[in-house]
Scaffold this motif. Structure first.
Motif, mmCIF file in Angstrom:
data_model
loop_
_atom_site.group_PDB
_atom_site.id
_atom_site.type_symbol
_atom_site.label_atom_id
_atom_site.label_comp_id
_atom_site.label_asym_id
_atom_site.label_seq_id
_atom_site.Cartn_x
_atom_site.Cartn_y
_atom_site.Cartn_z
ATOM 1 N N LEU A 157 0.827 -1.207 0.000
ATOM 2 C CA LEU A 157 0.000 0.000 0.000
ATOM 3 C C LEU A 157 0.864 1.261 0.000
ATOM 4 O O LEU A 157 0.679 2.174 -0.801
ATOM 5 N N TRP A 158 1.822 1.283 0.922
ATOM 6 C CA TRP A 158 2.725 2.441 0.992
ATOM 7 C C TRP A 158 3.552 2.556 -0.276
ATOM 8 O O TRP A 158 3.734 3.632 -0.823
ATOM 9 N N PHE A 159 4.066 1.427 -0.734
ATOM 10 C CA PHE A 159 4.936 1.461 -1.907
ATOM 11 C C PHE A 159 4.190 2.035 -3.107
ATOM 12 O O PHE A 159 4.681 2.926 -3.798
ATOM 13 N N ASP A 160 2.986 1.510 -3.342
ATOM 14 C CA ASP A 160 2.235 1.954 -4.525
ATOM 15 C C ASP A 160 1.863 3.432 -4.423
ATOM 16 O O ASP A 160 1.825 4.142 -5.424
ATOM 17 N N GLN A 161 1.566 3.881 -3.207
ATOM 18 C CA GLN A 161 1.139 5.275 -3.041
ATOM 19 C C GLN A 161 2.306 6.251 -3.068
ATOM 20 O O GLN A 161 2.187 7.353 -3.586
ATOM 21 N N ILE A 162 3.428 5.880 -2.467
ATOM 22 C CA ILE A 162 4.523 6.850 -2.313
ATOM 23 C C ILE A 162 5.704 6.520 -3.221
ATOM 24 O O ILE A 162 6.106 7.327 -4.048
ATOM 25 N N CYS A 163 6.239 5.342 -3.066
ATOM 26 C CA CYS A 163 7.534 5.036 -3.686
ATOM 27 C C CYS A 163 7.408 4.866 -5.192
ATOM 28 O O CYS A 163 8.305 5.237 -5.946
ATOM 29 N N SER A 164 6.287 4.303 -5.651
ATOM 30 C CA SER A 164 6.158 3.982 -7.073
ATOM 31 C C SER A 164 6.106 5.239 -7.936
ATOM 32 O O SER A 164 6.405 5.178 -9.122
ATOM 33 N N THR A 165 5.757 6.382 -7.350
ATOM 34 C CA THR A 165 5.717 7.605 -8.153
ATOM 35 C C THR A 165 7.105 7.925 -8.715
ATOM 36 O O THR A 165 7.218 8.535 -9.764
ATOM 37 N N CYS A 166 8.148 7.533 -8.022
ATOM 38 C CA CYS A 166 9.504 7.772 -8.534
ATOM 39 C C CYS A 166 10.212 6.487 -8.950
ATOM 40 O O CYS A 166 11.045 6.507 -9.850
ATOM 41 N N HIS A 167 9.938 5.380 -8.273
ATOM 42 C CA HIS A 167 10.666 4.133 -8.578
ATOM 43 C C HIS A 167 9.898 3.241 -9.554
ATOM 44 O O HIS A 167 10.408 2.196 -9.949
ATOM 45 N N GLY A 168 8.700 3.622 -9.920
ATOM 46 C CA GLY A 168 7.895 2.819 -10.842
ATOM 47 C C GLY A 168 7.126 1.726 -10.108
ATOM 48 O O GLY A 168 7.522 1.302 -9.016
ATOM 49 N N PHE A 169 6.027 1.280 -10.698
ATOM 50 C CA PHE A 169 5.311 0.149 -10.115
ATOM 51 C C PHE A 169 6.226 -1.067 -10.149
ATOM 52 O O PHE A 169 6.995 -1.243 -11.095
ATOM 53 N N ASP A 170 6.174 -1.890 -9.119
ATOM 54 C CA ASP A 170 7.085 -3.016 -8.954
ATOM 55 C C ASP A 170 8.551 -2.564 -8.891
ATOM 56 O O ASP A 170 9.455 -3.374 -9.078
ATOM 57 N N ASP A 172 10.324 -0.833 -10.974
ATOM 58 C CA ASP A 172 10.990 -1.055 -12.255
ATOM 59 C C ASP A 172 12.018 0.004 -12.611
ATOM 60 O O ASP A 172 12.827 -0.199 -13.517
ATOM 61 N N GLY A 173 11.973 1.144 -11.944
ATOM 62 C CA GLY A 173 13.016 2.149 -12.120
ATOM 63 C C GLY A 173 12.919 2.933 -13.412
ATOM 64 O O GLY A 173 11.828 3.146 -13.941
ATOM 65 N N TYR A 174 14.080 3.350 -13.903
ATOM 66 C CA TYR A 174 14.133 4.269 -15.054
ATOM 67 C C TYR A 174 13.374 3.736 -16.263
ATOM 68 O O TYR A 174 12.829 4.506 -17.037
ATOM 69 N N SER A 175 13.369 2.416 -16.437
ATOM 70 C CA SER A 175 12.735 1.869 -17.638
ATOM 71 C C SER A 175 11.239 2.175 -17.641
ATOM 72 O O SER A 175 10.594 2.165 -18.678
ATOM 73 N N ALA A 176 10.680 2.457 -16.469
ATOM 74 C CA ALA A 176 9.274 2.840 -16.391
ATOM 75 C C ALA A 176 9.116 4.357 -16.532
ATOM 76 O O ALA A 176 8.063 4.910 -16.249
ATOM 77 N N GLY A 177 10.179 5.032 -16.968
ATOM 78 C CA GLY A 177 10.125 6.484 -17.137
ATOM 79 C C GLY A 177 10.229 7.230 -15.816
ATOM 80 O O GLY A 177 9.808 8.367 -15.699
ATOM 81 N N SER A 178 10.795 6.576 -14.804
ATOM 82 C CA SER A 178 10.818 7.149 -13.461
ATOM 83 C C SER A 178 12.160 7.813 -13.159
ATOM 84 O O SER A 178 13.132 7.624 -13.885
#
Ligand code: HEC
Ligand code: HEC
Length: 241
Positions: A157-170, A172-178
């Protein structure tokens, strides 16, 4: 009470992060940086001693092999390659982590393996990177911290709401345009301790978009157990994707 906070805080934060996340430059954001002031005291580490001749050799190797992506003086380029001279990064990184990451690269990301350079040349590059250290090395203390045993469902829940905005869902990092690195991939997770991840979440990395997540002025003031929930979740990601 606790349940409610988990729902409302992430929603508020999501908007806040979206508005700050797409900036291309690394200028200081208007959100207060908590690295120096509000976070808890860092553990004391061991002083960093560098052989200047080795670091000089490493600099030449760095300029041949790494500068294209990690830039002059290894300051990095947002969304392209991380800084390797960031003080929090250097202080929390063990030689084992640095040598292993450079040797093996990070499969599925832009970071290629450099095993062909051989150990002594990679050691010289690490000496060059370490010559930028401004803080003692705390990797032994951080790596000895206990593993996280949190709730992966809350962590997601936290990851999807906060971290994924910069690190990508799952993660995935830069490849997700993050703008953040691929922290959900095995190439990162297999080389770091839970303490490394925990310390990075708490203190962030100064002069990057990775602000700390603890203390009253932080981007989100996560509790110890919420941070461990996130780490526990992250550890489940590579096996699923
Ligand atoms: C083609 C571009 C490229 C080159 C060349 C390259 N890197 Fe990287 N490097 C990356 C990217 C992209 C990442 C982040 C990968 C991710 O998302 O996890 C990275 C990550 C790293 C990390 C982990 C940093 C962290 O924050 O955890 C280290 C250490 C590193 N590189 C060292 C080197 C060294 C030393 C060299 C030269 C020998 C080098 N890299 C050459 C692109 C590159
Ligand atoms: C506003 C953007 C942003 C948010 C939100 C964010 N990060 Fe980061 N994070 C970054 C950037 C950018 C870096 C790499 C810094 C650099 O370039 O040196 C990073 C680096 C990291 C690293 C080190 C990765 C490595 O390759 O060594 C970890 C671990 C990490 N973040 C965890 C998290 C977690 C967990 C969250 C959610 C609680 C989070 N981050 C939220 C931008 C962000």
């Amino acid at each position: 009470m606790k349940k409610k906070r988990h729902l409302i805080l992430p929603i508020l934060l999501f908007g806040l992060l979206l508005s700050g996340c797409n900036q291309k430059t690394e200028e200081k954001s208007s959100a207060p940086s908590t690295n120096e002031t509000a976070s808890p005291a860092k553990p004391a580490g061991v002083p960093v001693n560098i052989d200047p001749a080795l670091a000089k050799k490493g600099e030449a190797l760095y300029n041949q092999n790494c500068i294209f992506c990690h830039q002059a003086d290894a300051i990095g380029k947002p969304g392209f390659a991380p800084s390797l001279t960031n003080k929090e990064f250097l202080s929390v990184s063990s030689d084992k982590f640095l040598l292993g990451t450079i040797r093996d690269g990070r499969p599925g990301t832009g970071m290629p393996p450099f095993a062909h350079l051989g150990r002594s040349q990679v050691e010289a590059i690490v000496a060059f990177l370490r010559s930028h250290s401004t803080e003692p090395n705390i990797s032994a203390i951080v790596d000895a911290q206990p593993d996280a045993h949190g709730d992966p469902r809350l962590g997601k829940l936290w990851f999807d709401q906060i971290c994924s905005t910069c690190h990508g869902f799952d993660g995935d990092g830069y490849s997700a345009g993050s703008t953040g690195t691929a922290i959900g991939k095995a190439g990162f997770l297999n080389k770091v301790s839970d303490g490394f991840i925990r310390h990075t979440i708490v203190y962030g990395r100064s002069n990057t978009r990775m602000l700390g997540f603890k203390g009253p002025a932080a981007m989100a003031n996560l509790t110890d157990s919420e941070i461990d929930d996130i780490i526990t979740y992250l550890r489940t990601v590579p096996s699923k994707s």
